[in-house]
Design a protein around this motif. Structure first.
Motif, PDB file in Angstrom:
ATOM      1  N   GLY A  14       9.116   1.303   7.459  1.00  0.00           N
ATOM      2  CA  GLY A  14       8.400   0.413   6.548  1.00  0.00           C
ATOM      3  C   GLY A  14       9.347  -0.134   5.506  1.00  0.00           C
ATOM      4  O   GLY A  14      10.472   0.341   5.402  1.00  0.00           O
ATOM      5  N   PRO A  15       8.892  -1.130   4.734  1.00  0.00           N
ATOM      6  CA  PRO A  15       9.767  -1.746   3.742  1.00  0.00           C
ATOM      7  C   PRO A  15      10.157  -0.763   2.635  1.00  0.00           C
ATOM      8  O   PRO A  15       9.451   0.225   2.407  1.00  0.00           O
ATOM      9  CB  PRO A  15       8.929  -2.891   3.171  1.00  0.00           C
ATOM     10  CG  PRO A  15       7.516  -2.504   3.452  1.00  0.00           C
ATOM     11  CD  PRO A  15       7.557  -1.748   4.740  1.00  0.00           C
ATOM     12  N   ASN A 200       2.828   0.063   5.238  1.00  0.00           N
ATOM     13  CA  ASN A 200       2.947  -1.190   4.488  1.00  0.00           C
ATOM     14  C   ASN A 200       1.889  -1.244   3.393  1.00  0.00           C
ATOM     15  O   ASN A 200       0.918  -0.487   3.430  1.00  0.00           O
ATOM     16  CB  ASN A 200       2.800  -2.396   5.429  1.00  0.00           C
ATOM     17  CG  ASN A 200       3.432  -3.654   4.835  1.00  0.00           C
ATOM     18  OD1 ASN A 200       3.986  -3.639   3.744  1.00  0.00           O
ATOM     19  ND2 ASN A 200       3.322  -4.746   5.561  1.00  0.00           N
ATOM     20  N   ARG A 203       1.553  -7.170  -0.620  1.00  0.00           N
ATOM     21  CA  ARG A 203       2.803  -7.665  -1.188  1.00  0.00           C
ATOM     22  C   ARG A 203       2.894  -7.474  -2.716  1.00  0.00           C
ATOM     23  O   ARG A 203       3.857  -6.888  -3.197  1.00  0.00           O
ATOM     24  CB  ARG A 203       2.948  -9.129  -0.801  1.00  0.00           C
ATOM     25  CG  ARG A 203       4.328  -9.672  -0.461  1.00  0.00           C
ATOM     26  CD  ARG A 203       5.088  -8.949   0.590  1.00  0.00           C
ATOM     27  NE  ARG A 203       4.874  -9.338   1.971  1.00  0.00           N
ATOM     28  CZ  ARG A 203       5.412 -10.401   2.572  1.00  0.00           C
ATOM     29  NH1 ARG A 203       6.166 -11.241   1.902  1.00  0.00           N
ATOM     30  NH2 ARG A 203       5.205 -10.640   3.833  1.00  0.00           N
ATOM     31  N   ARG A 272      11.111  -8.650   2.644  1.00  0.00           N
ATOM     32  CA  ARG A 272      10.653  -9.697   3.564  1.00  0.00           C
ATOM     33  C   ARG A 272      11.463  -9.683   4.857  1.00  0.00           C
ATOM     34  O   ARG A 272      10.937  -9.880   5.937  1.00  0.00           O
ATOM     35  CB  ARG A 272      10.783 -11.069   2.902  1.00  0.00           C
ATOM     36  CG  ARG A 272       9.635 -11.410   1.996  1.00  0.00           C
ATOM     37  CD  ARG A 272       9.855 -12.763   1.362  1.00  0.00           C
ATOM     38  NE  ARG A 272       9.986 -12.590  -0.080  1.00  0.00           N
ATOM     39  CZ  ARG A 272      10.868 -13.198  -0.833  1.00  0.00           C
ATOM     40  NH1 ARG A 272      11.737 -14.039  -0.310  1.00  0.00           N
ATOM     41  NH2 ARG A 272      10.917 -12.974  -2.124  1.00  0.00           N
ATOM     42  N   LEU A 275      10.340  -6.825   6.988  1.00  0.00           N
ATOM     43  CA  LEU A 275       9.052  -7.077   7.624  1.00  0.00           C
ATOM     44  C   LEU A 275       9.181  -8.103   8.746  1.00  0.00           C
ATOM     45  O   LEU A 275       8.483  -8.013   9.754  1.00  0.00           O
ATOM     46  CB  LEU A 275       8.034  -7.524   6.573  1.00  0.00           C
ATOM     47  CG  LEU A 275       7.619  -6.410   5.597  1.00  0.00           C
ATOM     48  CD1 LEU A 275       6.785  -6.965   4.449  1.00  0.00           C
ATOM     49  CD2 LEU A 275       6.852  -5.304   6.313  1.00  0.00           C
ATOM     50  N   ARG A 279       7.885  -6.986  12.371  1.00  0.00           N
ATOM     51  CA  ARG A 279       6.780  -7.765  12.923  1.00  0.00           C
ATOM     52  C   ARG A 279       6.951  -8.002  14.425  1.00  0.00           C
ATOM     53  O   ARG A 279       5.983  -8.139  15.162  1.00  0.00           O
ATOM     54  CB  ARG A 279       6.723  -9.117  12.201  1.00  0.00           C
ATOM     55  CG  ARG A 279       5.364  -9.503  11.694  1.00  0.00           C
ATOM     56  CD  ARG A 279       5.454 -10.756  10.851  1.00  0.00           C
ATOM     57  NE  ARG A 279       5.563 -10.446   9.435  1.00  0.00           N
ATOM     58  CZ  ARG A 279       6.355 -11.088   8.574  1.00  0.00           C
ATOM     59  NH1 ARG A 279       7.123 -12.083   8.987  1.00  0.00           N
ATOM     60  NH2 ARG A 279       6.391 -10.737   7.313  1.00  0.00           N
ATOM     61  N   TRP A 286       0.621   0.357  12.573  1.00  0.00           N
ATOM     62  CA  TRP A 286       0.687   0.095  11.134  1.00  0.00           C
ATOM     63  C   TRP A 286      -0.417   0.794  10.343  1.00  0.00           C
ATOM     64  O   TRP A 286      -1.557   0.835  10.786  1.00  0.00           O
ATOM     65  CB  TRP A 286       0.635  -1.408  10.866  1.00  0.00           C
ATOM     66  CG  TRP A 286       1.925  -2.074  11.208  1.00  0.00           C
ATOM     67  CD1 TRP A 286       2.204  -2.803  12.327  1.00  0.00           C
ATOM     68  CD2 TRP A 286       3.133  -2.047  10.439  1.00  0.00           C
ATOM     69  NE1 TRP A 286       3.518  -3.234  12.298  1.00  0.00           N
ATOM     70  CE2 TRP A 286       4.113  -2.787  11.150  1.00  0.00           C
ATOM     71  CE3 TRP A 286       3.499  -1.472   9.211  1.00  0.00           C
ATOM     72  CZ2 TRP A 286       5.420  -2.966  10.682  1.00  0.00           C
ATOM     73  CZ3 TRP A 286       4.800  -1.652   8.752  1.00  0.00           C
ATOM     74  CH2 TRP A 286       5.738  -2.393   9.476  1.00  0.00           C
TER      75      TRP A 286
END
Length: 308
Positions: A14-15, A200, A203, A272, A275, A279, A286
RNA sequence: GGUGCCAUAGCUCAGUUGGUAGAGCAACGGACUGAAAAUCCGUGUGUCCCUAGUUCGAUUCUUGGUGGCACCA
């Protein structure tokens, strides 16, 4: 009767800043596994605050691998990570049916799951020479060279990206063969199963957490850490969000406040980019961090499809 | 209270001698198998403060408001 496949690698990804560490502790405790960190910057012992290395207490509690295990003065890359992780997994699977790997370095995750082509190590001097040529003669010069040495790759590659061109040339020169001929474009066979769990958040919430974390890093002494590393600023490893912005400040190119703002927005950009990469991967299941319980349930009940 | 200046993208601002607008930053999308927190590519997201005029046409000119800033009291 379902049974978790022995030799399963759970990958928690994950970010940055999403909260992987907290969940990784839960999963590791639940299965009694070690944690393999998959973070291309937490690898280095010279960096601590800016890379958000987990707390020492946590590191003592659960055996971690690849956290501050190497030095910024060595050459490290995804291929080396692949080799070392695959080797380690063989050892760990002897005593643990399940191992957890957690982190957000996309290429490193990919290298462990799918493998990287076998290529020779690159002489650092060769790279330096090519970089010099880029600087002195421009990218057109390197393009022309690549067109001659490996026309197929020349037509395939993003010819505006100097790093790609240099790498291809490095391989051509080192092996005496075209880069194309050594690109297998195939997945390596692994003798373990993989479950990918993606974490996630919305944002704005994620950005807010990151901004807070940056402020905390500054309070914890990131500026001093960066100042100590400043003499080595030209090492690739220190071309890292959180450090390079402070180096700019030390150089007098901006104020401290501007550097901090830049660290925040560059971290947003990194999120970003992560992701965008994730993606593309249809194998990732997720979740939102509030689903912690659900994730544990699904793993223990073997409900998550096991990918190979 | 008086005078002057300003009001345009999320922010800082440019611009239109009247034909509905563009830079930087931010934001957003994409590529990427040995530097990957790297590297590279792409996207303008807008009641041009409100109101009433002049005009074929107003974000632009004029009137009156509102808000902000500066100076004078």
């Amino acid at each position: 009767m379902n049974k978790i496949h022995p030799n399963t690698l759970i990958i928690l990804l994950g970010p940055t800043g999403v909260g992987k560490t907290a969940l990784s502790v839960q999963i590791a405790n639940h299965f009694g596994t070690d944690i393999i960190s998959c973070d291309s910057r937490q690898l280095f012992k010279e960096m601590t605050i800016g890379t958000a290395v987990p707390e020492p207490k946590l590191l003592q509690q659960i055996p971690h691998h690849f956290i501050q295990s190497n030095s910024i003065f060595e050459n490290y890359n995804a291929a080396r990570f692949e080799t070392e992780v695959v080797e380690l997994l063989e050892q760990l699977f002897i005593n643990q049916p399940v191992v957890l790997m957690t982190g957000g370095s996309m290429l490193y995750i990919d290298a462990v799951c799918n493998g990287i082509d076998d290529l020779p190590d690159i002489d650092p001097e060769l790279r330096a020479t090519l970089k010099d040529r880029l600087k002195n003669f421009g990218i057109q010069h390197l393009r022309a060279e690549l067109k001659m040495l490996d026309p197929d790759y020349y037509h395939e590659v993003d010819i505006r990206n100097p790093v790609r061109i240099i790498h291809a040339l490095e391989i051509c020169y080192t092996t005496g063969k075209t880069f194309t001929s050594q690109r297998t474009k195939t997945k390596k066979e692994r003798d373990f199963k993989v479950i990918k769990i993606g974490l996630n958040r919305d944002r704005p919430e994620l950005y807010d957490r990151i901004d807070q974390r940056v402020d905390e890093m500054m309070k914890a002494g990131l500026e001093q850490e960066a100042r100590m590393l400043y003499p080595n600023r030209h090492l690739n490893t220190l071309n890292t969000v959180g450090y390079r912005e402070l180096f700019d400040y030390f150089d007098g190119n901006c104020t401290l406040q501007q550097a901090i703002e830049k660290i925040k927005s560059n971290t947003h950009k990194y999120v970003r980019k992560q992701l965008t990469w994730f993606r593309k991967d249809p194998d990732i299941h997720w979740f939102h961090p509030v689903q912690e319980e659900e994730i544990l349930q699904l793993i223990t009940n073997y409900k998550l499809q096991i990918k190979n």
